[in-house]
Every structure is written in C-alpha cells, then in structure tokens.
Design an enzyme around this catalytic site. Structure first.
Site, PDB file in Angstrom:
ATOM      1  N   GLN A  98       0.834  -1.190   0.000  1.00 21.78           N
ATOM      2  CA  GLN A  98       0.000   0.000   0.000  1.00 21.78           C
ATOM      3  C   GLN A  98       0.881   1.256   0.000  1.00 21.78           C
ATOM      4  O   GLN A  98       1.694   1.456   0.906  1.00 21.78           O
ATOM      5  CB  GLN A  98      -0.922   0.012   1.222  1.00 21.78           C
ATOM      6  N   TYR A 179      -5.986  10.495   4.964  1.00 21.22           N
ATOM      7  CA  TYR A 179      -4.631  10.835   4.537  1.00 21.22           C
ATOM      8  C   TYR A 179      -4.669  11.672   3.253  1.00 21.22           C
ATOM      9  O   TYR A 179      -5.723  12.103   2.808  1.00 21.22           O
ATOM     10  CB  TYR A 179      -3.807   9.558   4.406  1.00 21.22           C
ATOM     11  N   ARG A 226      -7.694   1.991  -2.235  1.00 24.70           N
ATOM     12  CA  ARG A 226      -8.513   1.901  -1.020  1.00 24.70           C
ATOM     13  C   ARG A 226      -9.214   3.216  -0.744  1.00 24.70           C
ATOM     14  O   ARG A 226      -8.603   4.285  -0.809  1.00 24.70           O
ATOM     15  CB  ARG A 226      -7.644   1.534   0.180  1.00 24.70           C
ATOM     16  N   GLY A 317      -8.393  -7.519   9.246  1.00 25.39           N
ATOM     17  CA  GLY A 317      -7.257  -6.795   9.791  1.00 25.39           C
ATOM     18  C   GLY A 317      -6.788  -7.355  11.110  1.00 25.39           C
ATOM     19  O   GLY A 317      -5.922  -8.213  11.172  1.00 25.39           O
ATOM     20  N   ARG A 318      -7.395  -6.883  12.201  1.00 22.12           N
ATOM     21  CA  ARG A 318      -6.947  -7.274  13.534  1.00 22.12           C
ATOM     22  C   ARG A 318      -6.947  -8.780  13.746  1.00 22.12           C
ATOM     23  O   ARG A 318      -6.110  -9.304  14.490  1.00 22.12           O
ATOM     24  CB  ARG A 318      -7.806  -6.577  14.592  1.00 22.12           C
TER      25      ARG A 318
END
Length: 362
Positions: A98, A179, A226, A317-318
């Site tokens: 990414q 971002y 994304r 993810g987690r």
C-alpha cells in the site's frame, strides 16, 4: 457458502482464496524506513491469505506521519522488502504494498529539517500521530503549492518502481482514512481554488493522476485503490458534503482505467459498520471491477458476502494479528485469539511474530 475459500482472480493477480489481509501498521521499521528483519517472518506466517496487502508504506520522507513506519524511497528499503516478498512467494502467497502519503497527519519531528507537513489546504488535523516521543498532536500543515504537485505525483511513480524492484505482485494506492489523497478528495479538507480544488472533478484529480502514474509502471490490472467514504476516525476528518456523488465519480473513472480492485472500508473505521449514508452497491456498479470489502467482518458475514457476490474478497485486519493461520481457522470454524493491544505498535517479536505460550494456546 464455501466460496470464501475458492480461488479467483483480482485483476491480473491469481489468488488461492477470497481472504485478504488488510494493511496493518505495526511500527516495527527503523526510523530510516527500513522494514524490520522480523517482517519477512511476519508476512510469511500469514501467506495463506489469498492476498496480503502489506502495511501502509511511505512514498517519500515527506509522506511519513508516524514513527517506525516503512518506506519505499531508498535502496535499503527495497532490499528489506525483497526479503519479505521472497518469503511470501516461497510459501505460495501473493503480496501487494500500500503506497501512502499522510498529508497533514504528521509532525514536524518526522519531517526533514523539521518542516511543516503538507496538505491541500492549511487546515489543522485533530487526533494524534506517533512520534519518537510518543503520541502527539499533528503539526499545523501548509498548503501544497501548485508547482509542487508534479513532484508529488512522481513520488508515487518512483515508489511504484521500487515496489516492482522489491518483488511485489502489485500495489494499492491509499486514498482512504483521512490521509493526503482523501484530504484532496473531500471538500471539508480541500479549500483550494486552483485545478485541484472546488468541483468534484478537480478534487478527484490528484488521486487519478497518482493512479495514472502508478499504473504506468505496473499496468492498471495490478493496481488497487482503497477508499473510506464514511470514515472520520483519522484526524477527525469531516465527511465530504456529497459523499455519494464524489465517490461515484471517482470510482467510475477508476473503473474506466481497468484497475485490479477497489478496496472499501465500509462504515466508520474502528467503529460502526453502518453504511446507510452511502450506496455501496452503486459504487460497485460504477467501478465495475473486483471489490474487496473491509471493516468488522466475521466468518459468517464474509461467507455470505462472497457467496452472494457482494464482494470478490473480504479483508480481515486485527484478526490476522493474533491468528497467522486465520484462513485455516475460518475454514474449520475454530475460535480466534484476540491479540493484546499492547503488542500492536512497536516492539519486537512478541505480539508480532510470536506470542506468549498462554496466548498461542488460546
């Protein structure tokens, strides 16, 4: 209902199952942006995922907003990433990286010469960033000058070239989570009056130019992107005033370019997965390509999403932090270990490539 575990293609990338590992910042790199020697083992352990999306990786020194995050702008960084991709490929896995520029979510201590972070407009971000001194408020950004943007786009191009040198199977452009590219996209954080501000077309311009640069290196069918249309979690970033129209325009233009996939954080990052404020089906139709769903999915939701073709892949993810063998655990419907938060960011092997004996037995 077992389609979650069957092979498919995401653009030009053949994947062995529909489970993706979401990009996870773990803050184990050096301050020079060189990935930790442990990173190769970390990703190798998780290579049974159909697609590994490596952690957000800075395209330049200016792009950095958090201490101990990796980069793709030096030869040493490329060499370290090559060890990672080699390890993943030795296990039969596929991995993309990414590409990240944090924009205003940075601190002067992380910038060369103590410079101010850059942003579309000089608007202070909320939240906190992680520096060598610990968590601190982001520094006040300055607005990028129009003549600086060509160099910024070239940073994406050069990072894409280095990603190819490092042996990745493709790249994901990070245009989410508050971002830089999302800062340009949202009218809440973009108050420019030049060709990169104002209309939806203008606000989407930087993202599309960055994608064009990256696709020129890789080919569009090895480039994903994304988005997080509804997330405000990073930097207390207000939503765009017209999220549906803005994102439909962007994903339609991305679809015209033939991108490998669209990866969407559905709902509020780290929070509510409610998506009533946006029509995800309309976004998928506007894009027309492979869709990776993300945000709070469990086994049953992932099975249903892939079985009904609501998603081509589901990103976890987690769950991958404490369960390197997540694919097998999901297939066999085994319980998952909830890794302690204390090991998420920074440190060494504990909580990264290994856990205490008690944790491993959970």
């Amino acid at each position: 209902m077992q389609s979650l575990f069957t092979p498919t293609r995401i653009g030009a990338i053949a994947v062995s199952n529909r489970i993706a590992m979401a990009p996870l910042t773990r803050s184990r790199a050096g301050m020079d942006g060189v990935p930790s020697p442990l990173a190769a083992e970390y990703y190798r352990q998780r290579a049974t995922a159909g697609l590994l999306i490596a952690e957000a990786t800075n395209i330049s020194r200016q792009a950095r907003g958090y201490a101990y995050t990796p980069g793709l702008y030096s030869d040493a960084q490329v060499a370290a990433w090559k060890q990672v991709t080699d390890a993943v490929h030795a296990e039969g896995g596929k991995i993309v990286v990414q590409l990240w520029h944090v924009g205003r979510m940075s601190h002067t201590s992380l910038q060369a010469g103590g410079a101010a972070p850059v942003a579309p407009s000089a608007i202070q971000a909320g939240g906190q960033v992680f520096t060598e001194a610990g968590f601190e408020a982001p520094s006040m950004p300055r607005a990028l000058q129009l003549e600086e943007i060509a160099s910024l786009i070239d940073d994406y191009r050069q990072a894409a070239r280095r990603a190819k040198d490092a042996g990745f199977d493709g790249v994901e452009v990070h245009a989410a989570n508050g971002y830089l590219l999302e800062q340009f996209l949202r009218d809440s954080t973009n108050h420019r009056t030049d060709r990169y501000g104002g209309s939806i077309e203008n606000r989407a311009r930087l993202t599309l130019e960055a994608v064009n640069a990256v696709a020129g290196v890789w080919g569009a069918d090895r480039v994903g992107l994304r988005l997080s249309p509804l997330s405000t979690a990073i930097g207390d970033t207000p939503l765009d005033s017209t999220p549906q129209a803005t994102h439909e325009y962007l994903v339609r233009r991305l679809g015209e370019r033939g991108l490998a996939y669209l990866h969407v954080v559905e709902g509020q990052m780290h929070g509510d997965n409610a998506t009533s404020a946006i029509d995800l089906d309309a976004l998928k139709q506007s894009f027309g390509g492979a869709y990776i769903a993300n945000n709070g999915y469990d086994r049953e939701r992932a099975l249903a999403a892939t079985a009904s073709a609501q998603a081509d892949m589901v990103a976890f993810g987690r769950a991958f932090i404490g369960n390197p063998d997540l694919v097998a655990r999901l297939r066999d419907n085994k319980p998952l270990f909830d890794a302690p938060f204390a090991g998420y960011f920074g440190g060494g092997a504990e909580g990264y490539t290994q856990f205490t004996e008690a944790a491993a037995a959970a």
